[in-house]
Design a protein around this motif. Structure first.
Motif, PDB file in Angstrom:
ATOM      1  N   ASP A  20      46.593 -15.368 -89.981  1.00  0.00           N
ATOM      2  CA  ASP A  20      47.310 -16.558 -89.538  1.00  0.00           C
ATOM      3  C   ASP A  20      48.793 -16.240 -89.300  1.00  0.00           C
ATOM      4  O   ASP A  20      49.421 -15.594 -90.124  1.00  0.00           O
ATOM      5  CB  ASP A  20      47.223 -17.673 -90.591  1.00  0.00           C
ATOM      6  N   ALA A  66      51.010 -13.424 -80.917  1.00  0.00           N
ATOM      7  CA  ALA A  66      50.467 -14.229 -82.014  1.00  0.00           C
ATOM      8  C   ALA A  66      48.955 -14.403 -81.867  1.00  0.00           C
ATOM      9  O   ALA A  66      48.211 -14.305 -82.857  1.00  0.00           O
ATOM     10  CB  ALA A  66      51.157 -15.589 -82.066  1.00  0.00           C
ATOM     11  N   LYS A  67      48.479 -14.633 -80.655  1.00  0.00           N
ATOM     12  CA  LYS A  67      47.037 -14.808 -80.426  1.00  0.00           C
ATOM     13  C   LYS A  67      46.267 -13.541 -80.763  1.00  0.00           C
ATOM     14  O   LYS A  67      45.166 -13.602 -81.310  1.00  0.00           O
ATOM     15  CB  LYS A  67      46.774 -15.242 -78.985  1.00  0.00           C
ATOM     16  N   VAL A  68      46.826 -12.389 -80.437  1.00  0.00           N
ATOM     17  CA  VAL A  68      46.166 -11.120 -80.760  1.00  0.00           C
ATOM     18  C   VAL A  68      46.084 -10.943 -82.270  1.00  0.00           C
ATOM     19  O   VAL A  68      45.049 -10.536 -82.806  1.00  0.00           O
ATOM     20  CB  VAL A  68      46.894  -9.932 -80.082  1.00  0.00           C
ATOM     21  N   ASP A  91      53.746 -15.743 -77.812  1.00  0.00           N
ATOM     22  CA  ASP A  91      52.486 -16.458 -78.035  1.00  0.00           C
ATOM     23  C   ASP A  91      51.282 -15.546 -77.838  1.00  0.00           C
ATOM     24  O   ASP A  91      50.301 -15.639 -78.578  1.00  0.00           O
ATOM     25  CB  ASP A  91      52.380 -17.667 -77.102  1.00  0.00           C
ATOM     26  N   ALA A  92      51.357 -14.652 -76.859  1.00  0.00           N
ATOM     27  CA  ALA A  92      50.266 -13.699 -76.629  1.00  0.00           C
ATOM     28  C   ALA A  92      50.126 -12.749 -77.811  1.00  0.00           C
ATOM     29  O   ALA A  92      49.010 -12.429 -78.236  1.00  0.00           O
ATOM     30  CB  ALA A  92      50.498 -12.930 -75.333  1.00  0.00           C
ATOM     31  N   THR A 110      54.442  -9.639 -71.440  1.00  0.00           N
ATOM     32  CA  THR A 110      53.777 -10.382 -72.514  1.00  0.00           C
ATOM     33  C   THR A 110      54.722 -11.425 -73.088  1.00  0.00           C
ATOM     34  O   THR A 110      55.890 -11.478 -72.728  1.00  0.00           O
ATOM     35  CB  THR A 110      53.250  -9.429 -73.611  1.00  0.00           C
ATOM     36  N   THR A 111      54.187 -12.249 -73.978  1.00  0.00           N
ATOM     37  CA  THR A 111      54.978 -13.305 -74.620  1.00  0.00           C
ATOM     38  C   THR A 111      54.749 -13.264 -76.122  1.00  0.00           C
ATOM     39  O   THR A 111      53.781 -12.665 -76.599  1.00  0.00           O
ATOM     40  CB  THR A 111      54.564 -14.700 -74.109  1.00  0.00           C
ATOM     41  N   GLU A 144      46.047 -13.307 -84.512  1.00  0.00           N
ATOM     42  CA  GLU A 144      45.062 -14.263 -85.010  1.00  0.00           C
ATOM     43  C   GLU A 144      43.638 -13.827 -84.672  1.00  0.00           C
ATOM     44  O   GLU A 144      42.712 -14.068 -85.441  1.00  0.00           O
ATOM     45  CB  GLU A 144      45.373 -15.657 -84.480  1.00  0.00           C
ATOM     46  N   SER A 145      43.468 -13.134 -83.551  1.00  0.00           N
ATOM     47  CA  SER A 145      42.126 -12.683 -83.158  1.00  0.00           C
ATOM     48  C   SER A 145      41.578 -11.608 -84.092  1.00  0.00           C
ATOM     49  O   SER A 145      40.367 -11.409 -84.154  1.00  0.00           O
ATOM     50  CB  SER A 145      42.131 -12.175 -81.709  1.00  0.00           C
ATOM     51  N   THR A 184      57.041 -18.138 -85.556  1.00  0.00           N
ATOM     52  CA  THR A 184      57.524 -17.114 -84.634  1.00  0.00           C
ATOM     53  C   THR A 184      58.992 -17.365 -84.328  1.00  0.00           C
ATOM     54  O   THR A 184      59.436 -18.511 -84.316  1.00  0.00           O
ATOM     55  CB  THR A 184      56.731 -17.109 -83.309  1.00  0.00           C
TER      56      THR A 184
END
Length: 73
Positions: free
Chosen positions: A66, A57-59, A54-55, A51-52, A61-62, A70
């Motif tokens: 906000d 962070a997207k989770v 960014d991944a 994983t990263t 945010e999902s 990072t």
């Protein structure tokens, strides 16, 4: 393993913390997860092959929060 820190918008309730812990805790490659309620931060170690930051962070945010910044160490 990379250490990551994500600064979030202000967390206002313990339920917010639980939502984030559950969502991020289910990501393959995330270990030593800590959600710091008073500081509105998520700290963890990630396996960069799985994983990263960014991944992660997207989770976050999902599930409705906000990510303001990072850091990867």
């Amino acid at each position: 393993m990379q250490k990551i820190i994500l600064q979030l918008e202000e967390l206002v309730c313990p339920t917010c913390l639980q939502k984030i812990e559950t969502a991020v805790g289910n990501i393959d490659g995330v270990q030593n997860l800590k959600v710091l309620f008073n500081a509105s931060k998520v700290k963890a170690e990630i396996d960069s092959e799985k994983t990263t930051v960014d991944a992660v962070a997207k989770v976050i945010e999902s599930v409705g929060f906000d990510v303001l910044s990072t850091k990867v160490r």
